[in-house]
Write a protein that holds these residues in place. Sequence first.
Motif, PDB file in Angstrom:
ATOM      1  N   LEU A   1     -99.150  94.249   8.949  1.00  0.00           N
ATOM      2  CA  LEU A   1     -98.208  93.886   7.905  1.00  0.00           C
ATOM      3  C   LEU A   1     -98.739  94.475   6.608  1.00  0.00           C
ATOM      4  O   LEU A   1     -99.880  94.191   6.215  1.00  0.00           O
ATOM      5  CB  LEU A   1     -98.080  92.365   7.783  1.00  0.00           C
ATOM      6  CG  LEU A   1     -97.252  91.854   6.593  1.00  0.00           C
ATOM      7  CD1 LEU A   1     -95.798  92.292   6.716  1.00  0.00           C
ATOM      8  CD2 LEU A   1     -97.345  90.338   6.484  1.00  0.00           C
ATOM      9  N   VAL A   2     -97.931  95.297   5.942  1.00  0.00           N
ATOM     10  CA  VAL A   2     -98.346  95.987   4.717  1.00  0.00           C
ATOM     11  C   VAL A   2     -97.381  95.615   3.595  1.00  0.00           C
ATOM     12  O   VAL A   2     -96.159  95.676   3.780  1.00  0.00           O
ATOM     13  CB  VAL A   2     -98.378  97.517   4.904  1.00  0.00           C
ATOM     14  CG1 VAL A   2     -98.854  98.202   3.627  1.00  0.00           C
ATOM     15  CG2 VAL A   2     -99.278  97.894   6.081  1.00  0.00           C
ATOM     16  N   ILE A   3     -97.928  95.225   2.439  1.00  0.00           N
ATOM     17  CA  ILE A   3     -97.102  94.861   1.284  1.00  0.00           C
ATOM     18  C   ILE A   3     -97.473  95.778   0.121  1.00  0.00           C
ATOM     19  O   ILE A   3     -98.651  96.044  -0.134  1.00  0.00           O
ATOM     20  CB  ILE A   3     -97.326  93.389   0.882  1.00  0.00           C
ATOM     21  CG1 ILE A   3     -97.040  92.472   2.066  1.00  0.00           C
ATOM     22  CG2 ILE A   3     -96.429  93.015  -0.291  1.00  0.00           C
ATOM     23  CD1 ILE A   3     -97.332  91.014   1.797  1.00  0.00           C
ATOM     24  N   THR A   4     -96.456  96.249  -0.605  1.00  0.00           N
ATOM     25  CA  THR A   4     -96.674  97.162  -1.720  1.00  0.00           C
ATOM     26  C   THR A   4     -96.425  96.462  -3.054  1.00  0.00           C
ATOM     27  O   THR A   4     -95.947  95.332  -3.103  1.00  0.00           O
ATOM     28  CB  THR A   4     -95.746  98.387  -1.595  1.00  0.00           C
ATOM     29  OG1 THR A   4     -94.386  97.939  -1.599  1.00  0.00           O
ATOM     30  CG2 THR A   4     -96.024  99.136  -0.301  1.00  0.00           C
ATOM     31  N   THR A   5     -96.739  97.168  -4.147  1.00  0.00           N
ATOM     32  CA  THR A   5     -96.633  96.579  -5.483  1.00  0.00           C
ATOM     33  C   THR A   5     -95.209  96.196  -5.864  1.00  0.00           C
ATOM     34  O   THR A   5     -95.004  95.330  -6.713  1.00  0.00           O
ATOM     35  CB  THR A   5     -97.183  97.553  -6.541  1.00  0.00           C
ATOM     36  OG1 THR A   5     -96.506  98.817  -6.409  1.00  0.00           O
ATOM     37  CG2 THR A   5     -98.675  97.773  -6.374  1.00  0.00           C
TER      38      THR A   5
END
Length: 335
Positions: free
Chosen positions: A73-77
Motif C-alpha cells: 500500500l503506497v500513499i503519496t503527498t
Amino acid sequence: MNLKLLVFCIGFLFCLSAFSQNDTLVLTNGDRIVGELKKMDRGVLIIKTPYSSSDLKVKWKKVRSLSSVESFLVITTDGQRYKVVGFDTDADNGTLVLNGDAVNINDIVFVKPVKDDFKSRLNATMAFGFNLSKASNLSQLTLDGTLGYTSDYCSIGTTFNAVRSNQDNVEEIQRTQGELSFNYFLKNDNFLIFQSEYLSNSEQKLKMRLTNKLGFGTYFIHSNQMFLAGALGIAYNVEDYTDTVDDNRNSGEAFAALEVNLFDLNDLSLISGVTIYPSLTEKKRVRTDFKIDLKYDLPLDLFVKLGFNYNYDSKPVEGASYDDYIFRTTVGWEL
C-alpha cells in the motif's frame, strides 16, 4: 557423500531463491541494502536484514531507488492511495511507476506491505509512569496506550490515558481520557471522520463526558517531514457530574480541529492538536481541548514520552473549575 552434497545444493538453492525475493534498497551514496521492507512512514524506512539483529532505519530522503516483488500500500503527498504488486524505481529520474502512474520518490509518504493477516495491519503502543514521594506519602500512576488498524482506504484507532494520584489527607485525584476514531480516506487528501471521546476528571467534577463527532477533514501538508490536518463538523455531548443539583447536561456542538505531526527530527517526534467546541444549544458556552506529546525513540522499540493535556469550559457547573490540565512522563514500547 553424494547424498550430503545433494542436500547441501538443494538447501543452498532454496536460500538463494528466498534471498533473491528480498527487497533491494539503494542509498544516495551508492550503498546497497538487501532485506525485507517492513514499512516507510513519517520519513523513515524500516528494513529487516539477515546481517543485523535489529531492524535498520533509513531516512527516506537518503533513498535513491527501491525495488520489490511484494504487494504494498503506497500513499503519496496528494493523498492518492495505490495498492501495487511489485515496483522498481528508475534511479535516473527518481520515479516509481504505480499502477501506470509515474510518481516521484520524494512524493511518497507511506509504504507498507499488504498482507492478509490481521497483525500486519496493527500498530500499538503502551507506556506507564510512576512517581513516589515520602512527603505526605504521595504516589502517582500514569498509564498511556494506543491501538490502531489500517486498511486500504480506512483506519481505526483508539487512545487511552489515565492518571491516579493519592496523598495523605487529600481526596484522590483522577483523570481518565479515551478516544475511538474511524477515518475514511477520500481523494485529494480529504477524509471523513467519526470520533467518540470519553473524559472523566475530578477537578471539573466530571463523572463522565461522552462526545460523539462527525466531520470532514483535509491534509494541508502531507510530506516526509510533517503532517498538518484540519477538520470541521458537528458533535453531540453527554455529560454527567458529581455533587451537583443538575447532574447531567446534554448539548449539541460544532467543532473545529487542527493537528500537526512533526517527525523529521532524528529520534524525536512531536504531535500537537487543538479542538474548539462552540455550543449550538447553550448560549456563550465554548469548550477547548489541547494536547501535545513529545516522544524520543530508544533502541528495541522503546521510547520516552512527555505529554501535556488541557481542557477548558467557559460554563462549568457550579463549584467546578473552568479548566483542568496534566503533565505526563512515561516510558513505553511500540509495535
